[in-house]
Design a protein around this motif. Structure first.
Motif, PDB file in Angstrom:
ATOM      1  N   PHE A  39      48.867  18.225  48.717  1.00 25.49           N
ATOM      2  CA  PHE A  39      49.734  18.633  47.607  1.00 25.49           C
ATOM      3  C   PHE A  39      48.996  19.578  46.667  1.00 25.49           C
ATOM      4  O   PHE A  39      49.614  20.433  46.017  1.00 25.49           O
ATOM      5  CB  PHE A  39      50.332  17.426  46.879  1.00 25.49           C
ATOM      6  N   TYR A  40      47.667  19.466  46.600  1.00 24.45           N
ATOM      7  CA  TYR A  40      46.888  20.467  45.863  1.00 24.45           C
ATOM      8  C   TYR A  40      46.856  21.788  46.628  1.00 24.45           C
ATOM      9  O   TYR A  40      46.887  22.869  46.029  1.00 24.45           O
ATOM     10  CB  TYR A  40      45.451  19.981  45.647  1.00 24.45           C
ATOM     11  N   VAL A  41      46.785  21.715  47.940  1.00 23.32           N
ATOM     12  CA  VAL A  41      46.821  22.924  48.765  1.00 23.32           C
ATOM     13  C   VAL A  41      48.136  23.675  48.559  1.00 23.32           C
ATOM     14  O   VAL A  41      48.161  24.908  48.491  1.00 23.32           O
ATOM     15  CB  VAL A  41      46.628  22.562  50.252  1.00 23.32           C
ATOM     16  N   ALA A  42      49.236  22.930  48.440  1.00 25.76           N
ATOM     17  CA  ALA A  42      50.552  23.553  48.247  1.00 25.76           C
ATOM     18  C   ALA A  42      50.600  24.351  46.950  1.00 25.76           C
ATOM     19  O   ALA A  42      51.038  25.514  46.936  1.00 25.76           O
ATOM     20  CB  ALA A  42      51.645  22.480  48.253  1.00 25.76           C
ATOM     21  N   THR A  43      50.157  23.761  45.857  1.00 25.84           N
ATOM     22  CA  THR A  43      50.168  24.491  44.588  1.00 25.84           C
ATOM     23  C   THR A  43      49.136  25.611  44.593  1.00 25.84           C
ATOM     24  O   THR A  43      49.380  26.696  44.054  1.00 25.84           O
ATOM     25  CB  THR A  43      49.907  23.547  43.405  1.00 25.84           C
ATOM     26  N   GLY A  44      47.979  25.352  45.226  1.00 27.57           N
ATOM     27  CA  GLY A  44      46.963  26.389  45.306  1.00 27.57           C
ATOM     28  C   GLY A  44      47.443  27.624  46.033  1.00 27.57           C
ATOM     29  O   GLY A  44      47.097  28.752  45.666  1.00 27.57           O
ATOM     30  N   ALA A  45      48.266  27.425  47.076  1.00 27.30           N
ATOM     31  CA  ALA A  45      48.770  28.568  47.841  1.00 27.30           C
ATOM     32  C   ALA A  45      49.664  29.452  46.984  1.00 27.30           C
ATOM     33  O   ALA A  45      49.650  30.686  47.113  1.00 27.30           O
ATOM     34  CB  ALA A  45      49.531  28.072  49.066  1.00 27.30           C
ATOM     35  N   VAL A  46      50.453  28.846  46.103  1.00 25.25           N
ATOM     36  CA  VAL A  46      51.309  29.640  45.204  1.00 25.25           C
ATOM     37  C   VAL A  46      50.452  30.418  44.216  1.00 25.25           C
ATOM     38  O   VAL A  46      50.663  31.621  43.997  1.00 25.25           O
ATOM     39  CB  VAL A  46      52.317  28.739  44.468  1.00 25.25           C
ATOM     40  N   ILE A  47      49.484  29.735  43.605  1.00 27.70           N
ATOM     41  CA  ILE A  47      48.612  30.412  42.637  1.00 27.70           C
ATOM     42  C   ILE A  47      47.846  31.542  43.312  1.00 27.70           C
ATOM     43  O   ILE A  47      47.705  32.644  42.758  1.00 27.70           O
ATOM     44  CB  ILE A  47      47.640  29.407  41.988  1.00 27.70           C
ATOM     45  N   GLN A  48      47.358  31.310  44.513  1.00 29.21           N
ATOM     46  CA  GLN A  48      46.633  32.353  45.240  1.00 29.21           C
ATOM     47  C   GLN A  48      47.533  33.556  45.495  1.00 29.21           C
ATOM     48  O   GLN A  48      47.117  34.712  45.315  1.00 29.21           O
ATOM     49  CB  GLN A  48      46.109  31.809  46.565  1.00 29.21           C
ATOM     50  N   ALA A  49      48.771  33.306  45.924  1.00 31.30           N
ATOM     51  CA  ALA A  49      49.700  34.401  46.191  1.00 31.30           C
ATOM     52  C   ALA A  49      49.954  35.228  44.934  1.00 31.30           C
ATOM     53  O   ALA A  49      49.986  36.461  44.981  1.00 31.30           O
ATOM     54  CB  ALA A  49      51.014  33.856  46.744  1.00 31.30           C
ATOM     55  N   VAL A  50      50.123  34.559  43.806  1.00 32.30           N
ATOM     56  CA  VAL A  50      50.375  35.269  42.545  1.00 32.30           C
ATOM     57  C   VAL A  50      49.158  36.107  42.159  1.00 32.30           C
ATOM     58  O   VAL A  50      49.285  37.293  41.792  1.00 32.30           O
ATOM     59  CB  VAL A  50      50.725  34.274  41.427  1.00 32.30           C
ATOM     60  N   LEU A  51      47.974  35.525  42.238  1.00 29.54           N
ATOM     61  CA  LEU A  51      46.765  36.260  41.857  1.00 29.54           C
ATOM     62  C   LEU A  51      46.524  37.461  42.776  1.00 29.54           C
ATOM     63  O   LEU A  51      46.085  38.520  42.323  1.00 29.54           O
ATOM     64  CB  LEU A  51      45.555  35.320  41.879  1.00 29.54           C
ATOM     65  N   GLU A  52      46.831  37.294  44.054  1.00 25.93           N
ATOM     66  CA  GLU A  52      46.675  38.419  44.975  1.00 25.93           C
ATOM     67  C   GLU A  52      47.677  39.520  44.670  1.00 25.93           C
ATOM     68  O   GLU A  52      47.346  40.709  44.777  1.00 25.93           O
ATOM     69  CB  GLU A  52      46.824  37.920  46.413  1.00 25.93           C
ATOM     70  N   GLU A  53      48.885  39.142  44.278  1.00 19.42           N
ATOM     71  CA  GLU A  53      49.864  40.154  43.872  1.00 19.42           C
ATOM     72  C   GLU A  53      49.409  40.901  42.622  1.00 19.42           C
ATOM     73  O   GLU A  53      49.780  42.049  42.394  1.00 19.42           O
ATOM     74  CB  GLU A  53      51.232  39.511  43.628  1.00 19.42           C
ATOM     75  N   LEU A  54      48.590  40.242  41.817  1.00 20.89           N
ATOM     76  CA  LEU A  54      48.054  40.872  40.614  1.00 20.89           C
ATOM     77  C   LEU A  54      46.796  41.695  40.901  1.00 20.89           C
ATOM     78  O   LEU A  54      46.182  42.231  39.987  1.00 20.89           O
ATOM     79  CB  LEU A  54      47.736  39.795  39.567  1.00 20.89           C
ATOM     80  N   GLY A  55      46.418  41.779  42.175  1.00 19.00           N
ATOM     81  CA  GLY A  55      45.310  42.637  42.559  1.00 19.00           C
ATOM     82  C   GLY A  55      43.975  41.948  42.723  1.00 19.00           C
ATOM     83  O   GLY A  55      42.965  42.607  42.984  1.00 19.00           O
ATOM     84  N   HIS A  56      43.926  40.628  42.579  1.00 11.70           N
ATOM     85  CA  HIS A  56      42.667  39.907  42.712  1.00 11.70           C
ATOM     86  C   HIS A  56      42.398  39.549  44.169  1.00 11.70           C
ATOM     87  O   HIS A  56      43.309  39.191  44.920  1.00 11.70           O
ATOM     88  CB  HIS A  56      42.708  38.613  41.891  1.00 11.70           C
ATOM     89  N   ASP A  57      41.154  39.600  44.552  1.00 11.93           N
ATOM     90  CA  ASP A  57      40.706  39.074  45.836  1.00 11.93           C
ATOM     91  C   ASP A  57      40.339  37.611  45.589  1.00 11.93           C
ATOM     92  O   ASP A  57      39.438  37.324  44.797  1.00 11.93           O
ATOM     93  CB  ASP A  57      39.499  39.863  46.334  1.00 11.93           C
ATOM     94  N   VAL A  58      41.038  36.692  46.245  1.00  9.61           N
ATOM     95  CA  VAL A  58      40.870  35.266  45.963  1.00  9.61           C
ATOM     96  C   VAL A  58      40.170  34.569  47.121  1.00  9.61           C
ATOM     97  O   VAL A  58      40.621  34.633  48.266  1.00  9.61           O
ATOM     98  CB  VAL A  58      42.228  34.588  45.699  1.00  9.61           C
ATOM     99  N   LYS A  59      39.071  33.893  46.807  1.00  6.59           N
ATOM    100  CA  LYS A  59      38.376  33.048  47.767  1.00  6.59           C
ATOM    101  C   LYS A  59      38.656  31.597  47.390  1.00  6.59           C
ATOM    102  O   LYS A  59      38.493  31.212  46.228  1.00  6.59           O
ATOM    103  CB  LYS A  59      36.868  33.311  47.736  1.00  6.59           C
ATOM    104  N   VAL A  60      39.103  30.809  48.364  1.00  5.15           N
ATOM    105  CA  VAL A  60      39.443  29.407  48.108  1.00  5.15           C
ATOM    106  C   VAL A  60      38.344  28.496  48.640  1.00  5.15           C
ATOM    107  O   VAL A  60      37.877  28.666  49.768  1.00  5.15           O
ATOM    108  CB  VAL A  60      40.788  29.034  48.768  1.00  5.15           C
TER     109      VAL A  60
END
Length: 291
Positions: A39-60
């Protein structure tokens, strides 16, 4: 048919309006920490998608509760998705609180609890204290299995065991692997077996199996909010656009439950689940990205 086509085009255009300008900005890379439960992975995936749309390279990076908070404190991760406050993760976050910013509240009403399958009669087992009744002891599975070493679930469950004298009644609290823990509830539901399930919401098992939450008079488990926390120095270095968009993200318990169900039950990749949900909910996403 034409109406459906126009609706599809409208969704696509809405997402383009939300996401299009974000790709143009150049933003710093981010190391995002998340606890290794789905369930943390589920929310993390949304946050990662948003940050990537904002131009960030995200490492999890993932780990258990204590490991992730340790990395957060050492600056090895920039942010945590998500911290349950003030109860479940309160003791883990307290030493770091002055270094962190509460960036977004993903959902309210986060709860830890003990539950039983719905086939266990409420007239016999309504509260944790009822587990000590002789007729309940005779029938109930004595192994109480939780997950997440160092988690609020296990820490609180250990306190419940002590507070209600359940060890002397023959019960044992054990740490299990998530798949084995989930299988116990599935088997008990199918067989009619009596067992105790340390559980929480949001959690996909609540959508699959009928369970009943036990009363717990001592109130050891409180109600929390799930918060995205970011190291203060990192937060202050981010573009204002990133801070604004991230602060607007709200998901809610039903959404997180469904996202996790798709990841675990339907076996869809978390990134696909997150992106599909965002595409299916353009008005919500548009509000996050609004200028």
């Amino acid at each position: 048919m034409l109406k459906r086509l126009w609706k599809s085009l409208g969704v696509a255009l809405a997402l383009c309006c939300c996401f299009g300008p974000a790709h143009a900005q150049s933003a710093a890379p981010i190391t995002m920490g998340q606890i290794n439960l789905t369930f943390y992975v589920a929310t993390g995936a949304v946050i990662q998608a948003v940050l990537e749309e904002l131009g960030h390279d995200v490492k999890v990076t993932e780990g258990n509760h204590s490991a992730i908070y340790d990395r957060l404190g050492k600056g090895e991760v920039d942010m945590l998705v998500a911290s349950w406050l003030p109860h479940a993760h309160g003791k883990l976050q307290a030493p770091l609180a002055s270094q962190l910013v509460e960036a977004a509240t993903l959902y309210e009403g986060a709860r830890l609890y003990w539950a039983v399958p719905a086939h266990v009669p409420a007239s016999v087992v309504r509260s944790v204290d009822d587990l000590k009744k002789p007729d309940v002891i005779a029938r109930m599975d004595k192994e109480i299995v939780g997950v997440g070493p160092g988690s609020g679930l296990m820490v609180g469950s250990a306190e419940i065991m002590q507070r209600y004298g359940l060890e002397s009644a023959g019960y044992q609290l054990k740490l299990g692997k998530p798949d084995e823990w989930a299988k116990r509830l599935a088997n008990a539901t199918a067989s009619g077996k009596w067992m105790v399930m340390p559980l929480w919401q949001p959690q996909y098992l609540n959508a699959l199996y009928p369970v009943r939450v036990l009363d717990e008079p001592a109130g050891i488990f409180g109600t929390d909010r799930a918060v995205v926390v970011v190291r203060k120095a990192v937060w202050e270095s981010w573009p204002a656009r990133t801070r604004t968009v991230l602060s607007r993200i709200q998901l809610g318990i039903p959404v997180v439950t469904e996202l996790e169900r798709q990841i675990v039950v339907d076996r869809k990749p978390p990134a696909v689940v997150a992106r599909d949900w965002m595409k299916a909910n353009p008005e919500i996403v548009r509000a996050w990205f609004a200028s």
